[in-house]
Motif scaffolding. Structure first.
Motif, mmCIF file in Angstrom:
data_model
loop_
_atom_site.group_PDB
_atom_site.id
_atom_site.type_symbol
_atom_site.label_atom_id
_atom_site.label_comp_id
_atom_site.label_asym_id
_atom_site.label_seq_id
_atom_site.Cartn_x
_atom_site.Cartn_y
_atom_site.Cartn_z
ATOM 1 N N ASP A 85 -21.060 15.100 -10.120
ATOM 2 C CA ASP A 85 -20.461 15.001 -11.448
ATOM 3 C C ASP A 85 -21.423 14.343 -12.438
ATOM 4 N N VAL A 86 -22.075 13.265 -12.017
ATOM 5 C CA VAL A 86 -23.036 12.572 -12.883
ATOM 6 C C VAL A 86 -24.172 13.525 -13.252
ATOM 7 N N LEU A 87 -24.712 14.199 -12.262
ATOM 8 C CA LEU A 87 -25.826 15.112 -12.520
ATOM 9 C C LEU A 87 -25.396 16.281 -13.407
ATOM 10 N N ALA A 88 -24.208 16.807 -13.183
ATOM 11 C CA ALA A 88 -23.720 17.929 -13.985
ATOM 12 C C ALA A 88 -23.612 17.532 -15.455
ATOM 13 N N TYR A 89 -23.005 16.383 -15.729
ATOM 14 C CA TYR A 89 -22.885 15.959 -17.123
ATOM 15 C C TYR A 89 -24.244 15.628 -17.728
ATOM 16 N N LEU A 90 -25.143 15.046 -16.943
ATOM 17 C CA LEU A 90 -26.483 14.757 -17.454
ATOM 18 C C LEU A 90 -27.220 16.050 -17.796
ATOM 19 N N LEU A 91 -27.139 17.044 -16.916
ATOM 20 C CA LEU A 91 -27.789 18.322 -17.188
ATOM 21 C C LEU A 91 -27.182 19.025 -18.399
ATOM 22 N N GLN A 92 -25.870 18.933 -18.541
ATOM 23 C CA GLN A 92 -25.227 19.537 -19.706
ATOM 24 C C GLN A 92 -25.656 18.829 -20.988
ATOM 25 N N LEU A 115 -28.863 18.833 -26.033
ATOM 26 C CA LEU A 115 -29.833 18.127 -26.862
ATOM 27 C C LEU A 115 -31.232 18.737 -26.832
ATOM 28 N N GLY A 116 -31.450 19.693 -25.934
ATOM 29 C CA GLY A 116 -32.775 20.290 -25.819
ATOM 30 C C GLY A 116 -33.793 19.383 -25.152
ATOM 31 N N VAL A 117 -33.319 18.570 -24.222
ATOM 32 C CA VAL A 117 -34.190 17.660 -23.473
ATOM 33 C C VAL A 117 -34.524 18.297 -22.134
ATOM 34 N N ASP A 118 -35.806 18.337 -21.797
ATOM 35 C CA ASP A 118 -36.221 18.780 -20.468
ATOM 36 C C ASP A 118 -36.126 17.560 -19.556
ATOM 37 N N PRO A 119 -35.128 17.512 -18.651
ATOM 38 C CA PRO A 119 -34.926 16.287 -17.866
ATOM 39 C C PRO A 119 -36.108 15.947 -16.954
ATOM 40 N N LEU A 120 -36.761 16.940 -16.401
ATOM 41 C CA LEU A 120 -37.894 16.648 -15.521
ATOM 42 C C LEU A 120 -39.092 16.145 -16.313
ATOM 43 N N ALA A 121 -39.346 16.711 -17.481
ATOM 44 C CA ALA A 121 -40.431 16.226 -18.331
ATOM 45 C C ALA A 121 -40.137 14.815 -18.818
ATOM 46 N N LEU A 176 -29.409 25.866 -12.367
ATOM 47 C CA LEU A 176 -28.171 25.090 -12.321
ATOM 48 C C LEU A 176 -27.668 24.784 -13.732
ATOM 49 N N GLN A 177 -28.586 24.482 -14.652
ATOM 50 C CA GLN A 177 -28.182 24.250 -16.040
ATOM 51 C C GLN A 177 -27.557 25.508 -16.634
ATOM 52 N N ARG A 178 -28.158 26.665 -16.377
ATOM 53 C CA ARG A 178 -27.590 27.929 -16.868
ATOM 54 C C ARG A 178 -26.212 28.159 -16.277
ATOM 55 N N PRO A 185 -22.666 16.053 -27.791
ATOM 56 C CA PRO A 185 -23.397 14.944 -27.151
ATOM 57 C C PRO A 185 -22.509 13.729 -26.912
ATOM 58 N N LYS A 186 -21.692 13.356 -27.889
ATOM 59 C CA LYS A 186 -20.815 12.194 -27.739
ATOM 60 C C LYS A 186 -19.866 12.364 -26.553
ATOM 61 N N ASN A 187 -19.220 13.511 -26.450
ATOM 62 C CA ASN A 187 -18.268 13.738 -25.358
ATOM 63 C C ASN A 187 -18.967 13.799 -24.009
ATOM 64 N N LEU A 188 -20.135 14.421 -23.963
ATOM 65 C CA LEU A 188 -20.859 14.517 -22.696
ATOM 66 C C LEU A 188 -21.350 13.148 -22.232
ATOM 67 N N VAL A 189 -21.812 12.311 -23.165
ATOM 68 C CA VAL A 189 -22.237 10.958 -22.792
ATOM 69 C C VAL A 189 -21.045 10.149 -22.290
ATOM 70 N N ALA A 190 -19.903 10.303 -22.945
ATOM 71 C CA ALA A 190 -18.705 9.592 -22.485
ATOM 72 C C ALA A 190 -18.319 10.054 -21.077
ATOM 73 N N ALA A 191 -18.323 11.348 -20.850
ATOM 74 C CA ALA A 191 -17.983 11.877 -19.530
ATOM 75 C C ALA A 191 -18.991 11.406 -18.482
#
Length: 114
Positions: free
Chosen positions: A75-82, A87-93, A11-13, A30-36
């Motif tokens: 929408d929340v999940l999409a922006y979080l995954l993006q 940022l190179g964060v593994d969300p599950l880890a 899904l991230q890809r 990162p700034k724009n994605l956090v705002a979104a």
């Protein structure tokens, strides 16, 4: 859409490919994605804003409201995954590490259940 089970990395890809096909990467800072992400989370809050606890527990019973909830959650999940991708964060880890820290910080009443 495929019949394969959903996969977070896939899904991230797909989100990255969607943005790349539209040349949106310059805007996905990162700034724009956090705002979104904040805006979309607020839109989810808006659905529940004036509901009683009982009404909020039944929100998925109304098809129109359920559709809105699913869209905002997506929408929340999409922006979080993006954001995680940028940022190179593994969300599950990150989630697993946070749960482990919380288990240590907040043991169940009466001690740990190991």
């Amino acid at each position: 859409m495929t019949d394969d089970p959903l996969d977070l990395a896939a899904l991230q890809r797909r989100l990255a490919e969607f943005a790349a096909a539209r040349n949106w990467q310059p805007y996905h800072t990162p700034k724009n994605l956090v705002a979104a992400l904040s805006v979309e989370a607020s839109e989810l809050v808006e659905i529940f804003q004036w509901l009683t606890p009982e009404q909020s527990a039944r929100v998925m019973a109304d098809p129109d409201t359920a559709h809105r909830v699913r869209d905002e959650v997506a929408d929340v999940l999409a922006y979080l995954l993006q954001l995680c991708e940028v940022l190179g964060v593994d969300p599950l880890a990150a989630l697993e590490a946070k749960i482990e820290r919380n288990e240590l910080r907040f043991p169940p009443p009466g001690g740990r259940d190991d």
